[in-house]
Design a protein around this motif. Structure first.
Motif, PDB file in Angstrom:
ATOM      1  N   LYS A  41      52.671  21.413  46.300  1.00 13.49           N
ATOM      2  CA  LYS A  41      54.067  21.177  45.917  1.00 13.49           C
ATOM      3  C   LYS A  41      54.723  20.128  46.818  1.00 13.49           C
ATOM      4  O   LYS A  41      55.307  19.158  46.321  1.00 13.49           O
ATOM      5  N   THR A  42      54.617  20.340  48.117  1.00 14.69           N
ATOM      6  CA  THR A  42      55.229  19.386  49.052  1.00 14.69           C
ATOM      7  C   THR A  42      54.600  18.009  48.902  1.00 14.69           C
ATOM      8  O   THR A  42      55.289  16.992  48.933  1.00 14.69           O
ATOM      9  N   THR A  43      53.288  17.990  48.720  1.00 15.28           N
ATOM     10  CA  THR A  43      52.598  16.720  48.537  1.00 15.28           C
ATOM     11  C   THR A  43      53.173  15.958  47.344  1.00 15.28           C
ATOM     12  O   THR A  43      53.382  14.745  47.410  1.00 15.28           O
TER      13      THR A  43
ATOM     14  N   PHE B  99      64.269  19.075  46.210  1.00 17.36           N
ATOM     15  CA  PHE B  99      64.469  20.190  47.142  1.00 17.36           C
ATOM     16  C   PHE B  99      63.114  20.765  47.505  1.00 17.36           C
ATOM     17  O   PHE B  99      62.342  21.134  46.623  1.00 17.36           O
ATOM     18  N   ASP B 100      62.815  20.872  48.794  1.00 18.08           N
ATOM     19  CA  ASP B 100      61.551  21.487  49.195  1.00 18.08           C
ATOM     20  C   ASP B 100      61.822  22.849  49.825  1.00 18.08           C
ATOM     21  O   ASP B 100      62.192  22.939  50.990  1.00 18.08           O
ATOM     22  N   GLU B 101      61.617  23.887  49.062  1.00 18.54           N
ATOM     23  CA  GLU B 101      61.872  25.265  49.516  1.00 18.54           C
ATOM     24  C   GLU B 101      63.169  25.337  50.325  1.00 18.54           C
ATOM     25  O   GLU B 101      63.163  25.784  51.481  1.00 18.54           O
ATOM     26  N   PRO B 102      64.282  24.934  49.741  1.00 21.23           N
ATOM     27  CA  PRO B 102      65.507  24.777  50.526  1.00 21.23           C
ATOM     28  C   PRO B 102      66.082  26.105  51.020  1.00 21.23           C
ATOM     29  O   PRO B 102      66.874  26.106  51.948  1.00 21.23           O
TER      30      PRO B 102
HETATM   31 MG   LIG Z   1      55.319  23.022  51.162  1.00 21.54          MG
END
Ligand SMILES: [Mg+2]
Ligand SMILES: Nc1ncnc2c1ncn2[C@@H]1O[C@H](COP(=O)(O)OP(=O)(O)O)[C@@H](O)[C@H]1O
Lengths: 357, 262
Positions: free
Chosen positions: A43-45, A158-161
């Motif tokens: 996901k982050t990638t 948004f990354d796991e905000p």
């Molecule tokens: Mg991540």
């Protein structure tokens, strides 16, 4: 302002390890799409690729029809909200929020005005001169949100905000995020590993697994009609029964599971049924009855739990361990011989697992 | 709130304090003595040994040389050390063995060995001018301190802050100066002061690198004591202390407030 985001057959590597594989994603203007999956699924990638901190090994990324694939990160004009807030520790709340405007050459009065208006919107105007170190988690996340929103980006990510906030605040903040996103109509990508969070705020959700999107659909469709065994398990289908068609007769199909269990299924209700398939359901997709002639799976009932709307039974069957619900009017004792009858509306037919690997 | 402290602890603290301050008191006292020989407590008060420093050409020259060498080598070490420490922390760069040894070596190996090997390998073999070899020697001497101190202050830095700045439109190099450096400012100041003090007080490296015509202040102090027993060395030592403190104050002021702010 808001724009369509398209990821076209993206593959990405860290060194020689492939992290994303042939990933495609099409997000409409103003739409909020969540990437949902276990930690390490990529996901982050995916966000880092879109933000420009990583270059794909294959494929293209376009935003509003403009090819971003090779554009440096600082020219992409994307609002990012990080899991750990990533506020500038040496700058005040106001300077944090004003940073993006400063980069755009907006100075003095004009900048101060927009910063103040934005701080008003997230309810932090009274903290403008504070340093980030003196804020609570929720306040930090609001500053991060304000900082990303104030530049009025065509795309928000948004990354796991909310994962560093406590449960109550998480629910409040996700509503707030959704309202701000709606009000601005900004196309958004939202990363989370929390299914409830993803389903509650998204227009559509992409369920990811090992660098691939397993299904991209509305929360309703994902919840009721998972497209494959992985997604089915992910959204809580406890019963996945491998079956093989042994006879077709008009609209009716007779299929056999392990242990010689036979069921007849009507094609009117299930649509086309392939020769090998998985009959998938949650516990409420199998109804417990003690009628020995019912067309169902013979089972010995085990532990009974009370769910409020039904009783749930742990069942031992020739086809394996299954979960089934029984009526509140008739509790069955453990050890009762019963039949588990599929409820067509609550069941879905999936391709066998080896075919969607 | 009051806390009871064990008397032995107080005694120990006093003892440590005496050991730290005692030599300073003695040196300052001796420097102010009116006698023509080193003595403590001072007999009579006079500033004439301070004036004497500036009457001796070798002291005038070496003070300037020492300050120059200390500033230049500290500057070069910061220019190399900050990016090196940054790269090591940011990208978790695994340095080749010989390079990481270089960053640790002068702290581990007796400095004398380094000085000697430097003299042999560098200065003699390539006939490098004394001044240059002094700068090189001092840079190598202080570089490990710089890398370590900066690394320590980067260790707790969250590099996603940099990405946040870049995503808001700040180019990477600009981000390094506007976001990263201000956040390791105290580390840079500490590294500067540590490196500067190490350089300006160094004897072991300099003693091999100095040669005809060029010397540093500590070496000149040594040379002077071999011939004279007057309080000049004491007053030079005081001057060295004052210079060091002055530089620390200036660095704190300039680096602390303007150079890296915003
Ligand atoms: Mg991540
Ligand atoms: N900088 C990196 N170097 C090498 N591998 C990485 C790096 N960052 C992430 N990975 C690997 O890539 C995969 C996907 O990571 P990531 O996108 O961070 O997952 P998620 O955000 O879904 O938890 C993981 O297997 C992770 O170990």
């Amino acid at each position: 302002m808001t724009q369509r985001l398209v990821l076209d057959h993206i593959t990405a590597h860290y060194g020689s390890t492939r992290v994303l594989e042939d990933l495609s994603l099409d997000i409409a203007e103003g739409e909020l799409v969540s990437l949902l999956g276990a930690s390490g699924c990529g996901k982050t990638t995916t966000l880092r690729l879109i933000a420009g901190f990583l270059t794909p090994t294959a494929g293209t990324i376009t935003l509003g029809g403009k090819d971003l694939t090779r554009l440096p990160a600082h020219k992409r004009d994307i609002g990012l909200v990080f899991q750990n807030y990533a506020l500038f520790p040496h700058l005040s709340v106001a300077d944090n929020v004003g940073f993006g405007l400063k980069q755009r050459g907006i100075a003095g009065e004009a900048r101060a005005k927009r910063v103040n208006a934005m701080l008003e919107r997230v309810g932090l105007a009274h903290l403008a001169e504070r340093l980030p170190g003196a804020l609570s988690g929720g306040q930090k996340q609001r500053v991060a949100l304000a900082r990303a929103l104030v530049i009025e980006p065509p795309l928000l990510m948004f990354d796991e905000p909310l994962s560093n906030l406590d449960a109550k605040l998480r629910v409040d903040m996700r509503v707030e995020i959704r309202q701000l996103q709606r009000a601005n109509g900004t196309t958004s990508v939202y990363v989370t590993h929390d299914q409830e969070e993803a389903f509650s705020i998204s227009d559509r959700v992409a369920i990811m697994h090992q660098g691939r999107i397993m299904q991209l659909d509305t929360p309703e469709m994902l919840y009721q009609r998972p497209a494959n065994a992985f997604v089915a398990r992910f959204v809580g289908f406890e019963n996945l029964i491998q079956m093989k068609v042994i006879a077709r007769e008009g609209g009716n199909v007779t299929a056999e599971a392990a242990g010689g269990v036979r069921l007849s299924l009507s094609a009117d209700r299930f649509g086309a049924i392939p020769d090998r398939f998985i009959l998938a359901s949650r516990a409420d997709g199998l109804a417990v009855t003690d009628d020995p002639n019912a067309d169902g799976i013979p089972a010995t009932l085990g532990l009974r739990t009370y769910l409020g709307r039904a009783y749930q039974y742990q069942c031992e069957t020739p086809a394996g361990h299954l979960l089934a619900n029984g009526p509140l009017t008739r509790p069955f004792a453990p050890g009762t011989a019963a039949r588990l009858v599929p409820v067509p509306e609550q069941c879905t037919i999936l391709a066998p697992e080896d075919q969607n690997r | 709130m009051t806390r009871s402290v064990h008397p032995a602890l107080i005694a120990l603290a006093v003892l440590v304090f005496i050991f730290l301050v005692g030599p300073l008191v003695i040196v300052v006292g001796a420097a102010l003595s009116d006698t023509s020989y080193l003595t403590f407590p001072p007999q009579g008060l006079s500033l004439r040994w301070f004036e004497n420093i500036f009457e001796i050409a070798a002291f005038r020259r070496t003070i300037v040389t020492s300050l120059q060498i200390a500033f230049i080598s500290t500057g070069i070490a910061l220019l190399i050390g900050i990016p090196a420490a940054y790269a090591m922390n940011r990208y978790r760069v695994q340095l080749p063995g010989w390079l990481s040894t270089l960053f640790v070596l002068p702290v581990l190996v007796p400095e004398l060995v380094l000085g000697f090997s430097l003299l042999k390998s560098v200065a003699v073999q390539f006939t490098i001018p004394i001044y240059i070899s002094l700068v090189i020697g001092h840079t190598l001497l202080v570089l490990p301190y710089v890398v370590r101190v900066i690394s320590a202050s980067l260790a707790g830095f969250d590099f996603s802050v940099e990405e946040a700045a870049v995503s808001l439109g700040s180019p990477p190099l600009k981000t390094f100066f506007t976001i990263l450096l201000p956040n390791v400012r105290s580390g840079v100041i500490a590294a500067f002061i540590l490196a500067f003090i190490t350089s300006i007080n160094d004897v072991s490296i300099s003693i091999f690198m100095t040669g005809p015509g060029i010397s540093t202040l500590p070496i000149q102090i040594l040379a002077h004591t071999e011939q004279f027993f007057d309080p000049t060395v004491a007053s030079v030592s005081v001057l060295l202390m004052v210079l060091t403190v002055a530089v620390m104050a200036i660095v704190e002021r300039t680096l602390g407030l303007t150079f890296l702010a915003k």
